[in-house]
Enzyme design. Structure first.
Site, PDB file in Angstrom:
ATOM      1  N   HIS A   1      20.095  -6.762  74.533  1.00 63.45           N
ATOM      2  CA  HIS A   1      18.958  -7.670  74.336  1.00 63.45           C
ATOM      3  C   HIS A   1      19.046  -8.283  72.948  1.00 63.45           C
ATOM      4  CE1 HIS A   1      15.081  -9.534  74.667  1.00 63.45           C
ATOM      5  NE2 HIS A   1      14.658  -8.918  73.570  1.00 63.45           N
ATOM      6  N   SER A   2      18.850  -9.597  72.860  1.00 63.71           N
ATOM      7  CA  SER A   2      18.838 -10.344  71.610  1.00 63.71           C
ATOM      8  C   SER A   2      20.164 -10.130  70.878  1.00 63.71           C
ATOM      9  CB  SER A   2      17.619  -9.923  70.776  1.00 63.71           C
ATOM     10  OG  SER A   2      17.374 -10.839  69.747  1.00 63.71           O
ATOM     11  N   MET A   3      20.151  -9.633  69.631  1.00 62.71           N
ATOM     12  CA  MET A   3      21.403  -9.374  68.934  1.00 62.71           C
ATOM     13  C   MET A   3      22.328  -8.500  69.765  1.00 62.71           C
ATOM     14  SD  MET A   3      22.061  -7.478  65.231  1.00 62.71           S
ATOM     15  CE  MET A   3      21.961  -5.803  65.876  1.00 62.71           C
TER      16      MET A   3
ATOM     17  N   SER B   1      22.888  -8.615  72.853  1.00 55.24           N
ATOM     18  CA  SER B   1      23.659  -9.403  73.814  1.00 55.24           C
ATOM     19  C   SER B   1      24.943  -9.923  73.183  1.00 55.24           C
ATOM     20  CB  SER B   1      22.815 -10.576  74.327  1.00 55.24           C
ATOM     21  OG  SER B   1      21.762 -10.121  75.135  1.00 55.24           O
TER      22      SER B   1
ATOM     23  N   SER C   1      20.431 -10.414  77.654  1.00 50.26           N
ATOM     24  CA  SER C   1      19.018 -10.773  77.658  1.00 50.26           C
ATOM     25  C   SER C   1      18.593 -11.336  76.308  1.00 50.26           C
ATOM     26  CB  SER C   1      18.187  -9.508  77.977  1.00 50.26           C
ATOM     27  OG  SER C   1      16.824  -9.689  77.680  1.00 50.26           O
TER      28      SER C   1
END
Length: 258
Positions: free
Chosen positions: A95-97, A99, A124
């Protein structure tokens, strides 16, 4: 060579048991996040999925270690850990970083003897590396960094209002934001595994076009799902996200037809 068991103990957390033969899902936290964020996901998917959550240096039980400020360097370390300490095929979820880290780690494994081990990526809350935004949160003062975190996650406001907690997490946040905001993808072959992207329809960090651009990162199948919510849409959409992950895991681990 580092002891594989010691590497696993240092870098990976498994909160719940898994059945024999269960697929392995390796989870990559967001900027400022820790392995424990994925505890509810592990509980929901156990025992049918072995959920391993990465614990980056600088947080929780690793808070005495320096935070990585170079995302490529962190991906190098994670790839070495997964090569030496985790057996069999894996699926990545970030998720975020996380990803971007999952993507870069998969690229490193694809270039080596573990090239076939990554069965797929679920990414994500992050735009594709081919898209560019000029971001300088890591250059702000402490108050500015905390303001950005609260903007993306209103639920963190009360926690970060505590000076002791804010002082403890700020070095991690600044280091992570430095890593992700100074990151630039390097030339190299595209992935061949399937990529599934999850995004919130009101996420200020990712437009629909930026999320869809992940299709260019792989020669394999691509899927995009959109959920109601902002950057941390997955907190409110937990059951739907868990269902999407279970569906992707089933697709990624299904034996190929001959």
């Amino acid at each position: 060579m580092a002891d594989p068991h010691a590497l696993r103990e240092l870098w990976l957390r498994q909160y719940h048991p898994a059945s024999d033969g269960a697929p392995t899902l390796v989870c990559f936290p967001y900027a400022g996040g820790a392995a424990s964020y994925f505890h509810p996901l592990s509980e929901a998917l156990s025992p049918g999925v072995r959920v391993l959550s990465l614990q980056y240096p600088g947080r929780q039980d690793r808070r005495a270690e320096p935070v990585h400020t170079d995302l490529h360097g962190l991906a190098d370390e994670i790839a070495r850990v997964l090569s030496g300490a985790v057996d069999g095929a894996v699926v990545f979820f970030g998720h975020s970083m996380g990803s971007t880290l999952a993507y870069e780690t998969a690229r490193r494994l694809a270039d080596g003897p573990d090239g076939e081990r990554v069965l797929g990526l679920v990414l994500s809350g992050r735009r594709a590396p081919s898209t560019v935004r000029h971001e300088t949160v890591h250059l702000r003062d402490d108050a500015g960094i905390l303001e950005e975190v609260v903007r993306l996650d209103r639920g963190s406001a009360a926690l970060l209002a505590d000076p002791d907690i804010a002082g403890m997490v700020l070095p991690v946040l600044r280091g992570d934001y430095t890593a992700v905001e100074t990151y630039a993808p390097r030339e190299g072959a595209r992935l061949h595994c399937p990529v599934s992207v999850l995004t919130g329809d009101a996420d200020p960090q990712v437009t629909a076009e930026e999320a869809g651009a992940w299709a260019g990162a792989t020669d394999g199948p691509f899927r995009l799902r959109t959920f109601p919510g902002g950057h941390f849409y997955l907190n409110a959409q937990r059951e739907a996200v868990n269902a999407a992950l279970a569906e992707d895991l089933a697709d990624f681990t299904r034996p190929a037809r001959v």
